[in-house]
Write an enzyme that holds these catalytic residues in place. Structure first.
Site, PDB file in Angstrom:
ATOM      1  N   LYS A  34     -17.635   3.352  -7.215  1.00  0.00           N
ATOM      2  CA  LYS A  34     -16.776   3.837  -6.140  1.00  0.00           C
ATOM      3  C   LYS A  34     -17.126   5.285  -5.810  1.00  0.00           C
ATOM      4  CE  LYS A  34     -12.314   4.897  -6.839  1.00  0.00           C
ATOM      5  NZ  LYS A  34     -12.055   6.255  -6.263  1.00  0.00           N
ATOM      6  N   ASP A  61     -14.423   4.778  -0.851  1.00  0.00           N
ATOM      7  CA  ASP A  61     -12.963   4.925  -0.905  1.00  0.00           C
ATOM      8  C   ASP A  61     -12.536   6.183  -0.159  1.00  0.00           C
ATOM      9  OD1 ASP A  61     -10.308   4.540  -1.600  1.00  0.00           O
ATOM     10  OD2 ASP A  61     -10.530   5.491  -3.565  1.00  0.00           O
ATOM     11  N   LYS A  63     -10.052   6.038   2.325  1.00  0.00           N
ATOM     12  CA  LYS A  63      -8.643   5.876   2.721  1.00  0.00           C
ATOM     13  C   LYS A  63      -8.418   6.360   4.157  1.00  0.00           C
ATOM     14  CE  LYS A  63      -6.935   6.341  -2.033  1.00  0.00           C
ATOM     15  NZ  LYS A  63      -8.188   6.769  -2.711  1.00  0.00           N
ATOM     16  N   ASP A  66      -6.126   7.393  10.753  1.00  0.00           N
ATOM     17  CA  ASP A  66      -6.296   8.206  11.958  1.00  0.00           C
ATOM     18  C   ASP A  66      -5.965   7.333  13.163  1.00  0.00           C
ATOM     19  OD1 ASP A  66      -7.225  10.256  13.794  1.00  0.00           O
ATOM     20  OD2 ASP A  66      -8.524  10.990  12.183  1.00  0.00           O
ATOM     21  N   THR A 117      -1.316   5.166  -6.593  1.00  0.00           N
ATOM     22  CA  THR A 117      -0.843   4.953  -7.959  1.00  0.00           C
ATOM     23  C   THR A 117      -0.230   6.200  -8.573  1.00  0.00           C
ATOM     24  OG1 THR A 117      -3.114   5.348  -8.738  1.00  0.00           O
ATOM     25  CG2 THR A 117      -2.441   3.062  -8.448  1.00  0.00           C
ATOM     26  N   ARG A 208     -11.784   8.501 -14.782  1.00  0.00           N
ATOM     27  CA  ARG A 208     -11.850   9.529 -15.813  1.00  0.00           C
ATOM     28  C   ARG A 208     -12.057   9.027 -17.244  1.00  0.00           C
ATOM     29  NH1 ARG A 208      -6.806  12.749 -13.366  1.00  0.00           N
ATOM     30  NH2 ARG A 208      -6.556  10.695 -12.429  1.00  0.00           N
TER      31      ARG A 208
END
Length: 229
Positions: A34, A61, A63, A66, A117, A208
């Site tokens: 990603k 990714d 997102k 607009d 999340t 992470r």
């Protein structure tokens, strides 16, 4: 699909060099990566092409949120890059979502982001939404499915309600994944990789716990062992 093919590693690093180093380390274990805002802003479309050139798949990714025309043109650009998945914010509304799905080409999958999340019900209250998180997730997912999206991005805690509502009509991609040995960080609605897959996720995005580990390949091995045990 092999369990390892369900894992998407988030290249949440600041440079092309760091990203390609991770891809090089993990390519024997992981086939999907990603690219998010941090890396894309730093390196632009070139990093997408570089990761794709290794034979890996890319989830872009960004997102998108607009006006419909701008989102449609961005979807066209991402399709031309050859990415496999692209995210839009479902809170942009049905006209924007339809513009995105109408603009897709080259088998790109449009994934609709429901509620981040990191968000809680307090977060929703701050922006004027009085519903519970899972109710808002379901509302946005229905909006997206009616407008032709290919899948949704949600937290693991919404997998069951989404799968019940849509069965196998859409892909469910979850973030907020933390192995049993990893710190939650800023994630509020998280599960372990095994819990998420058992709940019905098609793909799980993990960042992470892998990318900040001193030995990323060891982290992936631990995750795979956790999933398969």
């Amino acid at each position: 699909m092999a369990k390892s093919d369900k894992i998407i590693v988030a290249l949440d690093v600041p440079t092309k060099v760091a990203a390609l180093d991770l891809v090089d380390q993990l390519r024997e274990q992981i086939s999907f990566f990603k690219i998010g805002l941090q890396l894309y802003t730093a390196e632009g479309p070139e990093i997408v092409c570089s990761v794709l050139s290794t034979g890996a798949k890319v989830w872009l990714d960004l997102k998108l949120h607009d006006i419909p025309n701008t989102v449609a043109r961005a979807v066209e650009s991402a399709s031309n890059l050859g990415v496999h998945m692209l995210t839009i914010h479902l809170s942009g509304g049905s006209e924007m979502i339809r513009a995105a799905t109408a603009a897709r080409t080259n088998n790109i999958s449009i994934l609709g982001v429901t509620i981040l999340t990191s968000a809680t019900e307090q977060t929703l209250r701050e922006i004027g939404i009085t519903d519970r998180v899972d109710d808002q997730v379901l509302r946005l997912a229905k909006l997206g499915v009616e407008a032709g999206i290919d899948g949704v991005v949600a937290s693991p805690h919404e997998i069951k309600v989404l799968r019940t509502e849509f069965t196998d009509k859409i892909k469910i991609v979850v973030q907020g994944i933390r192995p049993s040995w990893a710190e939650p960080g800023d994630q509020k609605r998280f599960m372990t990789p095994r819990q998420a897959l058992e709940a019905g996720a098609d793909y799980i995005g993990i960042g992470r716990p892998i990318t900040t580990h001193p030995r990323p390949t060891e982290a992936v091995t631990k995750i795979l062992n956790e999933i398969e045990s």
